[in-house]
Scaffold this motif. Structure first.
Motif, PDB file in Angstrom:
ATOM      1  N   GLU A 196       0.810  -1.226   0.000  1.00 51.78           N
ATOM      2  CA  GLU A 196       0.000   0.000   0.000  1.00 51.78           C
ATOM      3  C   GLU A 196       0.837   1.268   0.000  1.00 51.78           C
ATOM      4  O   GLU A 196       0.551   2.221  -0.737  1.00 51.78           O
ATOM      5  CB  GLU A 196      -0.947  -0.008   1.199  1.00 51.78           C
ATOM      6  CG  GLU A 196      -2.061  -1.037   1.091  1.00 51.78           C
ATOM      7  CD  GLU A 196      -3.086  -0.874   2.188  1.00 51.78           C
ATOM      8  OE1 GLU A 196      -3.136   0.213   2.808  1.00 51.78           O
ATOM      9  OE2 GLU A 196      -3.834  -1.830   2.437  1.00 51.78           O
ATOM     10  N   ARG A 197       1.855   1.322   0.862  1.00 56.51           N
ATOM     11  CA  ARG A 197       2.618   2.559   0.986  1.00 56.51           C
ATOM     12  C   ARG A 197       3.299   2.926  -0.327  1.00 56.51           C
ATOM     13  O   ARG A 197       3.229   4.068  -0.784  1.00 56.51           O
ATOM     14  CB  ARG A 197       3.657   2.424   2.093  1.00 56.51           C
ATOM     15  CG  ARG A 197       4.534   3.668   2.273  1.00 56.51           C
ATOM     16  CD  ARG A 197       4.143   4.429   3.484  1.00 56.51           C
ATOM     17  NE  ARG A 197       4.673   5.781   3.494  1.00 56.51           N
ATOM     18  CZ  ARG A 197       4.625   6.588   4.539  1.00 56.51           C
ATOM     19  NH1 ARG A 197       4.075   6.171   5.655  1.00 56.51           N
ATOM     20  NH2 ARG A 197       5.105   7.807   4.482  1.00 56.51           N
ATOM     21  N   GLU A 248       0.660   3.901  -3.041  1.00 63.21           N
ATOM     22  CA  GLU A 248       0.111   5.233  -2.828  1.00 63.21           C
ATOM     23  C   GLU A 248       1.114   6.321  -3.218  1.00 63.21           C
ATOM     24  O   GLU A 248       0.764   7.307  -3.864  1.00 63.21           O
ATOM     25  CB  GLU A 248      -0.302   5.408  -1.371  1.00 63.21           C
ATOM     26  CG  GLU A 248      -0.971   6.738  -1.088  1.00 63.21           C
ATOM     27  CD  GLU A 248      -1.569   6.819   0.300  1.00 63.21           C
ATOM     28  OE1 GLU A 248      -2.386   7.718   0.529  1.00 63.21           O
ATOM     29  OE2 GLU A 248      -1.215   5.976   1.153  1.00 63.21           O
ATOM     30  N   GLN A 253       0.522   8.857  -6.319  1.00 60.14           N
ATOM     31  CA  GLN A 253       0.377  10.254  -5.938  1.00 60.14           C
ATOM     32  C   GLN A 253       1.445  11.142  -6.561  1.00 60.14           C
ATOM     33  O   GLN A 253       1.175  12.277  -6.968  1.00 60.14           O
ATOM     34  CB  GLN A 253       0.436  10.359  -4.417  1.00 60.14           C
ATOM     35  CG  GLN A 253       0.259  11.774  -3.870  1.00 60.14           C
ATOM     36  CD  GLN A 253       0.163  11.760  -2.360  1.00 60.14           C
ATOM     37  OE1 GLN A 253      -0.747  11.170  -1.780  1.00 60.14           O
ATOM     38  NE2 GLN A 253       1.123  12.397  -1.712  1.00 60.14           N
ATOM     39  N   THR A 271      -5.211  10.511  -8.325  1.00 56.33           N
ATOM     40  CA  THR A 271      -5.342  10.673  -6.882  1.00 56.33           C
ATOM     41  C   THR A 271      -5.651   9.305  -6.294  1.00 56.33           C
ATOM     42  O   THR A 271      -6.681   8.710  -6.638  1.00 56.33           O
ATOM     43  CB  THR A 271      -6.468  11.657  -6.524  1.00 56.33           C
ATOM     44  OG1 THR A 271      -6.178  12.932  -7.102  1.00 56.33           O
ATOM     45  CG2 THR A 271      -6.603  11.795  -5.014  1.00 56.33           C
ATOM     46  N   GLN A 281      -9.055   6.340  -1.369  1.00 53.34           N
ATOM     47  CA  GLN A 281      -8.936   5.996   0.043  1.00 53.34           C
ATOM     48  C   GLN A 281     -10.228   5.321   0.503  1.00 53.34           C
ATOM     49  O   GLN A 281     -11.310   5.877   0.334  1.00 53.34           O
ATOM     50  CB  GLN A 281      -8.668   7.254   0.878  1.00 53.34           C
ATOM     51  CG  GLN A 281      -7.360   7.938   0.575  1.00 53.34           C
ATOM     52  CD  GLN A 281      -6.148   7.077   0.877  1.00 53.34           C
ATOM     53  OE1 GLN A 281      -6.188   6.239   1.790  1.00 53.34           O
ATOM     54  NE2 GLN A 281      -5.078   7.262   0.131  1.00 53.34           N
ATOM     55  N   PRO A 282     -10.129   4.109   1.066  1.00 54.88           N
ATOM     56  CA  PRO A 282      -8.903   3.334   1.231  1.00 54.88           C
ATOM     57  C   PRO A 282      -8.413   2.769  -0.105  1.00 54.88           C
ATOM     58  O   PRO A 282      -9.195   2.645  -1.048  1.00 54.88           O
ATOM     59  CB  PRO A 282      -9.328   2.221   2.183  1.00 54.88           C
ATOM     60  CG  PRO A 282     -10.772   2.029   1.899  1.00 54.88           C
ATOM     61  CD  PRO A 282     -11.317   3.396   1.597  1.00 54.88           C
ATOM     62  N   LEU A 283      -7.130   2.442  -0.143  1.00 59.06           N
ATOM     63  CA  LEU A 283      -6.521   1.919  -1.359  1.00 59.06           C
ATOM     64  C   LEU A 283      -6.933   0.452  -1.537  1.00 59.06           C
ATOM     65  O   LEU A 283      -6.679  -0.375  -0.665  1.00 59.06           O
ATOM     66  CB  LEU A 283      -4.999   2.029  -1.245  1.00 59.06           C
ATOM     67  CG  LEU A 283      -4.189   2.099  -2.535  1.00 59.06           C
ATOM     68  CD1 LEU A 283      -4.587   3.323  -3.348  1.00 59.06           C
ATOM     69  CD2 LEU A 283      -2.705   2.154  -2.209  1.00 59.06           C
TER      70      LEU A 283
END
Length: 207
Positions: free
Chosen positions: A123-124, A127, A131, A137, A140-142
């Motif tokens: 995820e990190r 994202e 981004q 964009t 959320q949530p991914l």
């Protein structure tokens, strides 16, 4: 344009502000760039090669299946057209401040490699890539389950998110393998040769 370095580990001499770190590793002219979170989740502190813990090697085995790695169980595998790195290359538990401090090193390396395909893991990383390096964009949530092994167009990059291999089922592995096989069989570079508009016989390749 080809990079001038043929070094496999830390080809651009990154020196982050920490005592222990896992540098980028692989083909400095790679078309595919695999991006993990940090060594604490995806390994590498012992080998100085990203993704060399149990979960990471499971991921690397898929790239071996499609011919981009010779031996995913080796401590220093040979990579072909593939580069490995982390958002946060320093050892220890990351903080928001340390992520921000490491971002300049990751960004410099990503642009130096100039890969056509970014493959963020977890995820990190997903994202951050969506981004910063696409016009999207991140929702959320991914929804990583939905994004896993799918192709997303970015600003000059094709992005293929990957669920963290610590959370994989056999279906995740199969979907990624199939996606990579399809990708490698297509014109994923999307380059154009404009040399016919230039004087001389040298090719002029643009993305």
């Amino acid at each position: 344009m080809q990079n001038v370095t043929d070094r496999t580990s830390n080809p651009f001499g990154m020196r982050p502000p920490c005592d222990r770190f896992v540098p980028g590793y692989g083909d400095a002219n790679a078309a595919l760039h695999l991006v993990g979170d940090h060594p604490g989740v995806h390994g590498g502190l012992d080998t100085e090669v990203p993704f060399t813990n149990a979960a990471g090697r499971r991921l690397l085995s898929i790239f071996a299946d499609v011919g981009l790695i010779d031996d995913p169980d080796a401590d220093a595998p040979t990579l072909d057209d593939l580069y490995l790195s982390y958002l946060h290359l320093c050892a220890g538990e990351p903080t928001p401040e340390s992520y921000a401090d490491c971002e300049r090193f990751f960004d410099a390396e990503l642009r130096a490699i100039g890969a056509h395909v970014l493959l963020p893991v977890g995820e990190r990383a997903t994202e951050q890539i969506l981004q910063t390096y696409t016009a999207r964009t991140p929702p959320q949530p991914l929804a990583m389950e939905d994004l896993h092994a799918t192709e997303l167009r970015g600003s000059g990059w094709l992005v293929v998110p990957i669920v963290d291999p610590r959370d994989w089922t056999d279906d995740h592995a199969d979907r990624l393998r199939e996606s990579l096989e399809t990708l490698l069989a297509t014109d994923y570079r999307r380059e154009a040769e404009l040399g016919r508009f230039m004087p001389g016989d040298e090719p002029y390749i643009v993305r």
